[in-house]
Structures are given as structure tokens and as C-alpha cells.
Write a protein that holds these residues in place. Structure first.
Motif, PDB file in Angstrom:
ATOM      1  N   ALA A 144      29.764  55.145  35.698  1.00 32.38           N
ATOM      2  CA  ALA A 144      28.889  56.135  36.328  1.00 32.38           C
ATOM      3  C   ALA A 144      29.670  57.009  37.294  1.00 32.38           C
ATOM      4  CB  ALA A 144      27.742  55.443  37.053  1.00 32.38           C
ATOM      5  N   ASP A 145      30.767  56.471  37.830  1.00 29.49           N
ATOM      6  CA  ASP A 145      31.570  57.197  38.821  1.00 29.49           C
ATOM      7  C   ASP A 145      33.034  56.804  38.660  1.00 29.49           C
ATOM      8  OD1 ASP A 145      32.821  58.223  41.089  1.00 29.49           O
ATOM      9  OD2 ASP A 145      31.159  57.689  42.420  1.00 29.49           O
ATOM     10  N   MET A 146      33.887  57.735  38.270  1.00 30.31           N
ATOM     11  CA  MET A 146      35.305  57.439  38.048  1.00 30.31           C
ATOM     12  C   MET A 146      36.020  57.016  39.324  1.00 30.31           C
ATOM     13  SD  MET A 146      36.154  57.335  34.934  1.00 30.31           S
ATOM     14  CE  MET A 146      37.900  57.539  34.720  1.00 30.31           C
ATOM     15  N   ARG A 147      35.399  57.223  40.479  1.00 29.59           N
ATOM     16  CA  ARG A 147      36.009  56.728  41.712  1.00 29.59           C
ATOM     17  C   ARG A 147      36.020  55.201  41.728  1.00 29.59           C
ATOM     18  NH1 ARG A 147      32.574  60.503  45.672  1.00 29.59           N
ATOM     19  NH2 ARG A 147      31.072  59.705  44.160  1.00 29.59           N
ATOM     20  N   GLU A 148      35.275  54.579  40.826  1.00 33.58           N
ATOM     21  CA  GLU A 148      35.239  53.120  40.741  1.00 33.58           C
ATOM     22  C   GLU A 148      36.158  52.572  39.646  1.00 33.58           C
ATOM     23  OE1 GLU A 148      31.197  51.807  42.693  1.00 33.58           O
ATOM     24  OE2 GLU A 148      30.862  52.573  40.654  1.00 33.58           O
ATOM     25  N   TYR A 149      37.001  53.454  39.128  1.00 39.16           N
ATOM     26  CA  TYR A 149      37.949  53.106  38.063  1.00 39.16           C
ATOM     27  C   TYR A 149      38.854  51.938  38.458  1.00 39.16           C
ATOM     28  CZ  TYR A 149      41.587  54.083  34.522  1.00 39.16           C
ATOM     29  OH  TYR A 149      42.491  54.005  33.501  1.00 39.16           O
ATOM     30  N   ASP A 150      39.410  51.981  39.655  1.00 38.39           N
ATOM     31  CA  ASP A 150      40.316  50.912  40.085  1.00 38.39           C
ATOM     32  C   ASP A 150      39.600  49.569  40.192  1.00 38.39           C
ATOM     33  OD1 ASP A 150      42.472  52.668  40.171  1.00 38.39           O
ATOM     34  OD2 ASP A 150      42.283  53.032  42.331  1.00 38.39           O
ATOM     35  N   GLY A 151      38.378  49.580  40.716  1.00 35.95           N
ATOM     36  CA  GLY A 151      37.609  48.341  40.815  1.00 35.95           C
ATOM     37  C   GLY A 151      37.324  47.734  39.456  1.00 35.95           C
ATOM     38  N   MET A 152      36.949  48.574  38.487  1.00 37.99           N
ATOM     39  CA  MET A 152      36.712  48.089  37.130  1.00 37.99           C
ATOM     40  C   MET A 152      38.017  47.574  36.537  1.00 37.99           C
ATOM     41  SD  MET A 152      37.305  48.842  33.704  1.00 37.99           S
ATOM     42  CE  MET A 152      37.841  50.528  33.846  1.00 37.99           C
ATOM     43  N   ASN A 153      39.108  48.312  36.743  1.00 38.92           N
ATOM     44  CA  ASN A 153      40.398  47.908  36.174  1.00 38.92           C
ATOM     45  C   ASN A 153      40.876  46.565  36.709  1.00 38.92           C
ATOM     46  OD1 ASN A 153      41.311  49.577  34.109  1.00 38.92           O
ATOM     47  ND2 ASN A 153      42.028  51.125  35.535  1.00 38.92           N
ATOM     48  N   ASN A 154      40.560  46.229  37.956  1.00 41.45           N
ATOM     49  CA  ASN A 154      40.930  44.913  38.485  1.00 41.45           C
ATOM     50  C   ASN A 154      40.284  43.811  37.659  1.00 41.45           C
ATOM     51  OD1 ASN A 154      42.506  45.971  40.559  1.00 41.45           O
ATOM     52  ND2 ASN A 154      40.807  46.021  41.997  1.00 41.45           N
ATOM     53  N   VAL A 155      39.024  43.990  37.296  1.00 40.19           N
ATOM     54  CA  VAL A 155      38.319  43.015  36.468  1.00 40.19           C
ATOM     55  C   VAL A 155      38.865  43.050  35.043  1.00 40.19           C
ATOM     56  CG1 VAL A 155      36.061  42.313  35.559  1.00 40.19           C
ATOM     57  CG2 VAL A 155      36.269  43.170  37.912  1.00 40.19           C
ATOM     58  N   TRP A 156      39.073  44.238  34.497  1.00 40.85           N
ATOM     59  CA  TRP A 156      39.632  44.389  33.151  1.00 40.85           C
ATOM     60  C   TRP A 156      40.971  43.672  33.045  1.00 40.85           C
ATOM     61  CZ3 TRP A 156      38.776  46.035  28.273  1.00 40.85           C
ATOM     62  CH2 TRP A 156      39.873  46.304  27.473  1.00 40.85           C
ATOM     63  N   GLU A 206      31.316  43.256  40.662  1.00 35.74           N
ATOM     64  CA  GLU A 206      30.313  42.303  40.207  1.00 35.74           C
ATOM     65  C   GLU A 206      29.722  42.715  38.862  1.00 35.74           C
ATOM     66  OE1 GLU A 206      28.566  40.839  44.512  1.00 35.74           O
ATOM     67  OE2 GLU A 206      28.080  42.849  43.777  1.00 35.74           O
ATOM     68  N   GLN A 207      29.407  44.000  38.705  1.00 34.31           N
ATOM     69  CA  GLN A 207      28.846  44.459  37.438  1.00 34.31           C
ATOM     70  C   GLN A 207      29.862  44.329  36.305  1.00 34.31           C
ATOM     71  OE1 GLN A 207      26.533  47.962  37.019  1.00 34.31           O
ATOM     72  NE2 GLN A 207      25.277  47.549  38.819  1.00 34.31           N
ATOM     73  N   SER A 208      31.118  44.629  36.572  1.00 32.10           N
ATOM     74  CA  SER A 208      32.145  44.509  35.532  1.00 32.10           C
ATOM     75  C   SER A 208      32.313  43.058  35.102  1.00 32.10           C
ATOM     76  CB  SER A 208      33.477  45.077  36.026  1.00 32.10           C
ATOM     77  OG  SER A 208      33.374  46.454  36.278  1.00 32.10           O
ATOM     78  N   LYS A 209      32.358  42.139  36.060  1.00 30.58           N
ATOM     79  CA  LYS A 209      32.465  40.716  35.716  1.00 30.58           C
ATOM     80  C   LYS A 209      31.266  40.280  34.886  1.00 30.58           C
ATOM     81  CE  LYS A 209      35.352  39.203  39.548  1.00 30.58           C
ATOM     82  NZ  LYS A 209      35.439  38.377  40.773  1.00 30.58           N
ATOM     83  N   ASP A 210      30.080  40.725  35.258  1.00 27.48           N
ATOM     84  CA  ASP A 210      28.865  40.392  34.534  1.00 27.48           C
ATOM     85  C   ASP A 210      28.917  40.919  33.099  1.00 27.48           C
ATOM     86  OD1 ASP A 210      26.133  39.365  34.383  1.00 27.48           O
ATOM     87  OD2 ASP A 210      25.472  41.461  34.497  1.00 27.48           O
ATOM     88  N   VAL A 211      29.343  42.159  32.936  1.00 29.02           N
ATOM     89  CA  VAL A 211      29.399  42.775  31.608  1.00 29.02           C
ATOM     90  C   VAL A 211      30.432  42.081  30.727  1.00 29.02           C
ATOM     91  CG1 VAL A 211      30.094  44.880  30.378  1.00 29.02           C
ATOM     92  CG2 VAL A 211      28.474  45.015  32.279  1.00 29.02           C
ATOM     93  N   PHE A 212      31.632  41.813  31.251  1.00 26.85           N
ATOM     94  CA  PHE A 212      32.651  41.170  30.417  1.00 26.85           C
ATOM     95  C   PHE A 212      32.282  39.724  30.101  1.00 26.85           C
ATOM     96  CE2 PHE A 212      35.294  44.770  31.986  1.00 26.85           C
ATOM     97  CZ  PHE A 212      35.496  45.348  30.742  1.00 26.85           C
ATOM     98  N   ALA A 213      31.532  39.057  30.971  1.00 34.45           N
ATOM     99  CA  ALA A 213      31.015  37.720  30.654  1.00 34.45           C
ATOM    100  C   ALA A 213      29.997  37.815  29.512  1.00 34.45           C
ATOM    101  CB  ALA A 213      30.395  37.081  31.890  1.00 34.45           C
ATOM    102  N   LYS A 214      29.146  38.846  29.534  1.00 33.15           N
ATOM    103  CA  LYS A 214      28.195  39.059  28.432  1.00 33.15           C
ATOM    104  C   LYS A 214      28.944  39.300  27.130  1.00 33.15           C
ATOM    105  CE  LYS A 214      24.181  41.194  30.634  1.00 33.15           C
ATOM    106  NZ  LYS A 214      23.401  42.440  30.665  1.00 33.15           N
ATOM    107  N   VAL A 215      29.993  40.103  27.196  1.00 31.50           N
ATOM    108  CA  VAL A 215      30.802  40.384  26.001  1.00 31.50           C
ATOM    109  C   VAL A 215      31.357  39.076  25.445  1.00 31.50           C
ATOM    110  CG1 VAL A 215      32.955  41.433  25.189  1.00 31.50           C
ATOM    111  CG2 VAL A 215      31.349  42.774  26.575  1.00 31.50           C
ATOM    112  N   ASP A 216      31.927  38.225  26.307  1.00 27.86           N
ATOM    113  CA  ASP A 216      32.460  36.942  25.852  1.00 27.86           C
ATOM    114  C   ASP A 216      31.387  36.112  25.164  1.00 27.86           C
ATOM    115  OD1 ASP A 216      35.120  37.294  26.664  1.00 27.86           O
ATOM    116  OD2 ASP A 216      34.733  36.457  28.655  1.00 27.86           O
ATOM    117  N   SER A 217      30.201  36.077  25.751  1.00 28.57           N
ATOM    118  CA  SER A 217      29.097  35.302  25.185  1.00 28.57           C
ATOM    119  C   SER A 217      28.677  35.842  23.817  1.00 28.57           C
ATOM    120  CB  SER A 217      27.914  35.328  26.158  1.00 28.57           C
ATOM    121  OG  SER A 217      26.825  34.634  25.631  1.00 28.57           O
ATOM    122  N   LEU A 218      28.560  37.150  23.699  1.00 28.06           N
ATOM    123  CA  LEU A 218      28.176  37.751  22.413  1.00 28.06           C
ATOM    124  C   LEU A 218      29.265  37.553  21.363  1.00 28.06           C
ATOM    125  CD1 LEU A 218      26.488  41.002  23.725  1.00 28.06           C
ATOM    126  CD2 LEU A 218      25.356  39.118  22.509  1.00 28.06           C
TER     127      LEU A 218
END
Length: 118
Positions: free
Chosen positions: A71-83, A40-52
């Protein structure tokens, strides 16, 4: 190529966007979703990037460099799915680095810094 420096948005502390020599520099983007997981945070951040990027007059197709802090590299895969979804329609993904770092606020899971051409 324009050498004029323009700054858009933000506050006294920092500008949200700086444009110089036809390069768009975005301030580090974080999510304000206190309860959001990494997806959710990754989607929110990349949406902000698109807007800016749109505010600056460009698009993600012109992004050439991205820095990601987790904040935690254990969440790398979750972020990468959004990326992977975010870059799926691009001709080529931008250069990227992703590292773990302590965040400014405890609920921040991701921060993203973007450079793009106009």
C-alpha cells in the motif's frame, strides 16, 4: 505432468488454491490484522502462504515466482526484512516483483501472489 485442474478452498468468488500442470497458483494473500504494522502483516501473510503451500502438497522451496503489492512503498524495507527471513533457508530465492498499489481495504498493507511447483 498432470493436466487435471484442481481447485481448493476459497469461496464462490475465488479459489484459495488452483493446481494445473503441476503448478500451484495461490490467490492473493492479505493479512486480516487491522492494527498490524508492515512487519506483522508480512509475517502473517507469509505464514498463510506456507500453510496454503502445505495444503497444496508443496513447500516454499518450490516457489518460483512471487508478486508483492504494498500500500505504501515507504514500507518496502520493513517488508523486505520479513521476506529475507522467509527465503533465508532456500537454495535460491524465487523471482519477485514488488510494486505499490491501492488495496481493497484500508488496513491492508501487503498482498502477495505466489506460484510454485508441486
Amino acid at each position: 505432468m498432470s493436466s487435471e485442474l484442481r481447485k481448493l478452498g476459497g469461496s464462490k468468488r475465488f479459489s484459495a488454491i488452483a493446481i494445473h500442470n503441476d503448478v500451484v497458483h495461490l490467490a492473493g494473500q492479505v493479512s486480516q490484522l487491522v492494527e498490524g504494522d508492515i512487519t506483522e502483516q508480512s509475517k502473517d501473510v507469509f505464514a498463510k502462504v506456507d500453510s496454503l503451500l502445505a495444503e497444496a502438497g508443496t513447500t516454499r522451496e518450490n516457489v518460483f515466482s512471487v508478486q508483492i503489492w504494498l500500500a505504501d512503498m515507504r514500507e518496502y524495507d520493513g517488508m523486505n526484512n520479513v521476506w529475507d527471513e522467509w527465503v533465508a533457508d532456500l537454495n535460491a530465492a524465487p523471482t519477485r516483483v514488488c510494486v505499490e498499489a491501492r488495496m481493497a481495504k484500508p488496513h491492508y498493507k501487503i498482498e502477495v501472489l505466489v506460484l510454485a511447483a508441486l
